[in-house]
Scaffold this motif. Structure first.
Motif, PDB file in Angstrom:
ATOM      1  N   HIS A  66       0.809  -1.232   0.000  1.00 51.61           N
ATOM      2  CA  HIS A  66       0.000   0.000   0.000  1.00 51.61           C
ATOM      3  C   HIS A  66       0.835   1.272   0.000  1.00 51.61           C
ATOM      4  O   HIS A  66       0.419   2.279  -0.548  1.00 51.61           O
ATOM      5  CB  HIS A  66      -1.016  -0.008   1.155  1.00 51.61           C
ATOM      6  N   ASP A  67       2.018   1.253   0.603  1.00 48.24           N
ATOM      7  CA  ASP A  67       2.897   2.431   0.642  1.00 48.24           C
ATOM      8  C   ASP A  67       4.218   2.197  -0.085  1.00 48.24           C
ATOM      9  O   ASP A  67       5.171   2.948   0.090  1.00 48.24           O
ATOM     10  CB  ASP A  67       3.201   2.837   2.098  1.00 48.24           C
ATOM     11  N   LYS A  81      -1.284  16.327   3.278  1.00 47.63           N
ATOM     12  CA  LYS A  81      -1.775  15.710   2.041  1.00 47.63           C
ATOM     13  C   LYS A  81      -2.556  16.691   1.165  1.00 47.63           C
ATOM     14  O   LYS A  81      -2.531  16.600  -0.051  1.00 47.63           O
ATOM     15  CB  LYS A  81      -2.609  14.475   2.349  1.00 47.63           C
ATOM     16  N   SER A  88      -1.550  10.732  -5.509  1.00 45.58           N
ATOM     17  CA  SER A  88      -1.890   9.407  -6.017  1.00 45.58           C
ATOM     18  C   SER A  88      -1.196   9.123  -7.345  1.00 45.58           C
ATOM     19  O   SER A  88      -0.601   8.058  -7.535  1.00 45.58           O
ATOM     20  CB  SER A  88      -3.405   9.278  -6.172  1.00 45.58           C
ATOM     21  N   GLU A  91       2.536   8.600  -6.689  1.00 45.75           N
ATOM     22  CA  GLU A  91       2.814   7.297  -6.070  1.00 45.75           C
ATOM     23  C   GLU A  91       2.691   6.177  -7.092  1.00 45.75           C
ATOM     24  O   GLU A  91       3.483   5.238  -7.082  1.00 45.75           O
ATOM     25  CB  GLU A  91       1.863   7.032  -4.897  1.00 45.75           C
ATOM     26  N   LYS A  92       1.705   6.276  -7.977  1.00 45.82           N
ATOM     27  CA  LYS A  92       1.535   5.250  -9.008  1.00 45.82           C
ATOM     28  C   LYS A  92       2.744   5.245  -9.950  1.00 45.82           C
ATOM     29  O   LYS A  92       3.274   4.181 -10.287  1.00 45.82           O
ATOM     30  CB  LYS A  92       0.245   5.487  -9.790  1.00 45.82           C
ATOM     31  N   TRP A 114      -2.275  -2.273  -5.287  1.00 46.01           N
ATOM     32  CA  TRP A 114      -2.103  -0.866  -4.918  1.00 46.01           C
ATOM     33  C   TRP A 114      -3.299  -0.034  -5.391  1.00 46.01           C
ATOM     34  O   TRP A 114      -3.834   0.786  -4.639  1.00 46.01           O
ATOM     35  CB  TRP A 114      -0.805  -0.308  -5.513  1.00 46.01           C
ATOM     36  N   GLN A 115      -3.749  -0.261  -6.630  1.00 41.86           N
ATOM     37  CA  GLN A 115      -4.871   0.514  -7.175  1.00 41.86           C
ATOM     38  C   GLN A 115      -6.158   0.229  -6.411  1.00 41.86           C
ATOM     39  O   GLN A 115      -6.941   1.144  -6.134  1.00 41.86           O
ATOM     40  CB  GLN A 115      -5.052   0.219  -8.666  1.00 41.86           C
ATOM     41  N   TYR A 117      -6.384  -0.645  -3.295  1.00 38.38           N
ATOM     42  CA  TYR A 117      -6.259   0.078  -2.023  1.00 38.38           C
ATOM     43  C   TYR A 117      -6.509   1.569  -2.226  1.00 38.38           C
ATOM     44  O   TYR A 117      -7.253   2.199  -1.472  1.00 38.38           O
ATOM     45  CB  TYR A 117      -4.867  -0.149  -1.412  1.00 38.38           C
ATOM     46  N   GLU A 118      -5.887   2.119  -3.229  1.00 36.65           N
ATOM     47  CA  GLU A 118      -6.000   3.557  -3.501  1.00 36.65           C
ATOM     48  C   GLU A 118      -7.459   3.957  -3.721  1.00 36.65           C
ATOM     49  O   GLU A 118      -7.910   5.000  -3.246  1.00 36.65           O
ATOM     50  CB  GLU A 118      -5.154   3.901  -4.728  1.00 36.65           C
ATOM     51  N   ASP A 119      -8.205   3.121  -4.432  1.00 34.73           N
ATOM     52  CA  ASP A 119      -9.602   3.400  -4.749  1.00 34.73           C
ATOM     53  C   ASP A 119     -10.565   2.928  -3.654  1.00 34.73           C
ATOM     54  O   ASP A 119     -11.764   3.198  -3.741  1.00 34.73           O
ATOM     55  CB  ASP A 119      -9.998   2.707  -6.062  1.00 34.73           C
ATOM     56  N   LYS A 129      -7.881   0.331   4.659  1.00 40.19           N
ATOM     57  CA  LYS A 129      -7.871   1.790   4.834  1.00 40.19           C
ATOM     58  C   LYS A 129      -8.104   2.134   6.307  1.00 40.19           C
ATOM     59  O   LYS A 129      -7.436   3.005   6.873  1.00 40.19           O
ATOM     60  CB  LYS A 129      -8.957   2.462   3.980  1.00 40.19           C
TER      61      LYS A 129
END
Length: 186
Positions: A66-67, A81, A88, A91-92, A114-115, A117-119, A129
């Motif tokens: 995730h990070d 942030k 985002s 990071e991607k 990762w995506q 988690y991001e979404d 999250k």
């Protein structure tokens, strides 16, 4: 055939051990993102019996990645942030760079996790999250923080992720009390 690329990725991922966060350990040392990710895995494992219906292997893999992009770009503290609207996308891009030596199936799995988690797309991502915010607050509550540490920020941090599920709300209530204690000690 993919051995060298995977080893190269693991060597690059080592950088996450040196990415420092705004949280401090109980001894006063700045916490690394790798340490946060490790304890997030441990936290998910500890509460796995109450995370009914979730794919725990997916949760743990997501904890690990995730990070991961921070290995390239570093950590942006939650309190800052809003100053980084492109976080985002950056990071991607960083994660794509970090995983560039990997063969497509492994790279694609990391990017998909990762995506997700991001979404906050899947139930696993939504749970993670919440756990991610809770782990951060736990660290802030036990860390040897600077004298001007903003405990008030913690009380609102990540509520949109932690208040929806009874388990996360219960953990949150305990951690919020710990935050208030630390704040009063300031």
């Amino acid at each position: 055939a993919h051995l060298q690329g995977r080893l190269a990725f693991l060597q690059e991922a080592d950088r996450l051990k040196s990415v420092l966060r705004s949280a401090h350990t109980s001894t006063g040392r700045a916490e690394s993102t790798a340490e946060h990710s490790w304890r997030l895995c441990l936290m998910a494992m500890c509460f796995a019996d109450q995370l009914v219906g979730l794919d725990m292997l997916k949760v743990l893999k997501m904890c690990l990645v995730h990070d991961l992009g921070e290995a390239i770009g570093g950590d942006i503290p939650a309190i800052e942030k809003h100053q980084h609207p492109d976080k985002s996308a950056q990071e991607k891009a960083d994660l794509l760079q970090l995983t560039s030596s990997l063969d497509a199936p492994v790279r694609d799995e990391i990017m998909a996790l990762w995506q997700d988690y991001e979404d906050a797309a899947s139930p696993e991502a939504k749970a993670l999250k919440a756990l991610d915010k809770l782990e951060t607050i736990l660290q802030h509550n036990q860390g040897q923080n600077p004298p001007d540490f903003d405990y008030a920020f913690n009380l609102g941090y990540g509520r949109q992720h932690t208040d929806g599920e009874p388990l996360f709300a219960q953990i949150r209530a305990v951690l919020d009390e710990g935050t208030r204690v630390r704040w009063n000690e300031q």
